[in-house]
Design an enzyme around this catalytic site. Structure first.
Site, PDB file in Angstrom:
ATOM      1  N   THR A 319     -30.930 -46.293 -10.231  1.00 30.31           N
ATOM      2  CA  THR A 319     -30.621 -46.152  -8.813  1.00 30.31           C
ATOM      3  C   THR A 319     -31.207 -47.337  -8.055  1.00 30.31           C
ATOM      4  O   THR A 319     -32.311 -47.797  -8.373  1.00 30.31           O
ATOM      5  CB  THR A 319     -31.176 -44.825  -8.243  1.00 30.31           C
ATOM      6  OG1 THR A 319     -30.882 -44.735  -6.842  1.00 30.31           O
ATOM      7  CG2 THR A 319     -32.680 -44.717  -8.441  1.00 30.31           C
ATOM      8  N   HIS A 372     -42.977 -36.286 -18.528  1.00 27.34           N
ATOM      9  CA  HIS A 372     -44.173 -36.478 -19.354  1.00 27.34           C
ATOM     10  C   HIS A 372     -44.199 -35.541 -20.553  1.00 27.34           C
ATOM     11  O   HIS A 372     -45.012 -35.706 -21.472  1.00 27.34           O
ATOM     12  CB  HIS A 372     -45.429 -36.262 -18.509  1.00 27.34           C
ATOM     13  CG  HIS A 372     -46.572 -37.155 -18.878  1.00 27.34           C
ATOM     14  ND1 HIS A 372     -46.770 -37.618 -20.167  1.00 27.34           N
ATOM     15  CD2 HIS A 372     -47.593 -37.660 -18.149  1.00 27.34           C
ATOM     16  CE1 HIS A 372     -47.856 -38.371 -20.202  1.00 27.34           C
ATOM     17  NE2 HIS A 372     -48.376 -38.422 -18.991  1.00 27.34           N
TER      18      HIS A 372
END
Length: 401
Positions: A319, A372
């Site tokens: 993006t 994560h």
């Protein structure tokens, strides 16, 4: 009579909303003319007329929720000709034209012009309908009181205007579009269902800008498309993704899905909201192919012509908030992907070079948000550092080193 049906929706789309009817009941339609637009949570679908005829029935109004192959309305085939004769206005023309041609002397015509009257406005009392001065005076006298009585009417709403100018505290409630609701749902899902973390770095854009300035004209002349920064970031991302496969992977239950291909989603802003069309197997595409595909997707997004196939899938997203002036941001994951790369605006800043000299360089902050649960901090940081090194030395992108 032919039926207008909702298109067959993809498996991932349960229902849709009738957004706009472009025709009203009784309107003539032509085959393949767009009659109604259906909004899903991803794209707008256009439903066309099955035959020439007249829209005879609308069964699902705007705002209605519909499912696959549901009946929207009906078209009466070949009925367009029946609508055309319904215009008998010319019958009244002879009467009007005869009144307009009623005889009047030059003096009478002058009076009529001064009173802003046409010959059709005055009934002639003379021989053969001839208009006399008395007729004009009588008509003027009848019309004169009307402006006097009508004049106060427009004055009444005047006190309302100052409120709008002073700044009202009005509120307007409008239903959320399906696309906007889906965006909100997915962003909330990303925040709640992933262990999202963001790491940052900065890139010296001067080598890339110098290369682009040197070759952009030749590139455009040969490939008929502009050379932008996005294609080079896409190629850098595909190289880095192949070196760090966990960034290109996703979690499915207790399994991790690794991919040997790079389907890169490019976030594109449209009037309806943010959409993410996908470049399939971007690692096999050349710079010109990437630039052409991104341009085509941007045009389709603005026109609302993106297909479900354009938006489905994707293993990694890029993006670019820099096109709107964003200096730094933390992009949100696009589930079930495990990472998203954010580009930002290029700004000149004082930097220290290898010889400890302070120089002014065009710098860009880049950000990598990652899940994560699947990506460790070391892998994320190293991946972003690889992007930086490739972009700062564009030859490495071409040589894949």
């Amino acid at each position: 009579m032919s039926e207008i049906l909702t298109p067959v929706l993809p498996e991932s789309v349960a229902d849709a909303t009738v957004a706009t009817w472009n025709k009203k009941v009784g309107d003539a339609v032509k085959q393949d003319e767009i009659l109604v637009e259906i909004e899903t949570d991803k794209v707008m679908l256009e439903v066309t007329a099955p035959v020439d005829g007249v829209l005879s029935e609308i069964l699902q109004p705007e705002g209605a929720t519909v499912t696959s192959s549901q009946l929207l309305g009906r078209v009466t085939a070949g009925a367009a000709a029946a609508v055309a004769p319904a215009a008998p206005a010319p019958a009244s023309v002879p009467a009007a034209s005869s009144a307009a041609e009623a005889p009047a002397s030059p003096a009478v015509r002058k009076m009529m012009d001064e009173a802003n009257l046409s010959r059709a406005d005055v009934d002639g009392s003379g021989k053969n309908g001839r208009i006399l001065k008395e007729d004009v005076a009588a008509t003027t006298a009848k019309a004169a009181p009307a402006p006097v009585t009508a004049a106060p009417a427009p004055v009444a709403p005047a006190p309302v205007a100052p409120k709008a100018v002073a700044g009202s505290r009005e509120e307007t409630r409008v239903p959320m579009t399906r696309l906007r609701a889906r965006i909100a749902e997915r962003l909330l899902e990303a925040k709640q269902s992933t262990a999202m973390l963001t790491t940052f770095n900065e890139v010296n854009m001067k080598p890339l800008m110098d290369m682009r300035n040197e070759y952009k004209d030749a590139f455009e002349k040969k490939h008929n498309t502009r050379l932008g920064f996005m294609s080079l970031f896409v190629k850098a991302a595909t190289i880095a993704l192949q070196r760090f496969p966990e960034i290109n992977a996703s979690i499915d239950g207790n399994d991790i899905i690794y991919r040997n291909y790079c389907d890169i989603g490019i976030a594109v802003s449209s009037d309806r909201g943010l959409v993410v069309p996908v470049l399939r197997s971007a690692e096999e595409m050349g710079l010109a192919d990437i630039e052409a595909a991104i341009t085509a997707y941007a045009k389709k997004a603005q026109a609302g012509k993106l297909d479900m196939s354009d938006l489905s899938g994707g293993s990694f997203t890029i993006t670019n908030g820099g096109v709107f002036g964003s200096l730094l941001s933390t992009p949100i994951l696009n589930p079930p992907q495990s990472a998203i790369l954010g580009m930002h605006s290029i700004q000149k800043r004082p930097m220290v070079d290898a010889n400890d000299n302070i120089v002014v360089l065009p710098m860009m902050y880049i950000a990598l948000s990652y899940d994560h649960r699947i990506v460790d901090g070391k892998g994320a940081v190293t991946f972003l550092k690889t992007i930086k090194e490739l972009v700062e030395n564009p030859v490495r992108i071409l040589l894949d080193v």
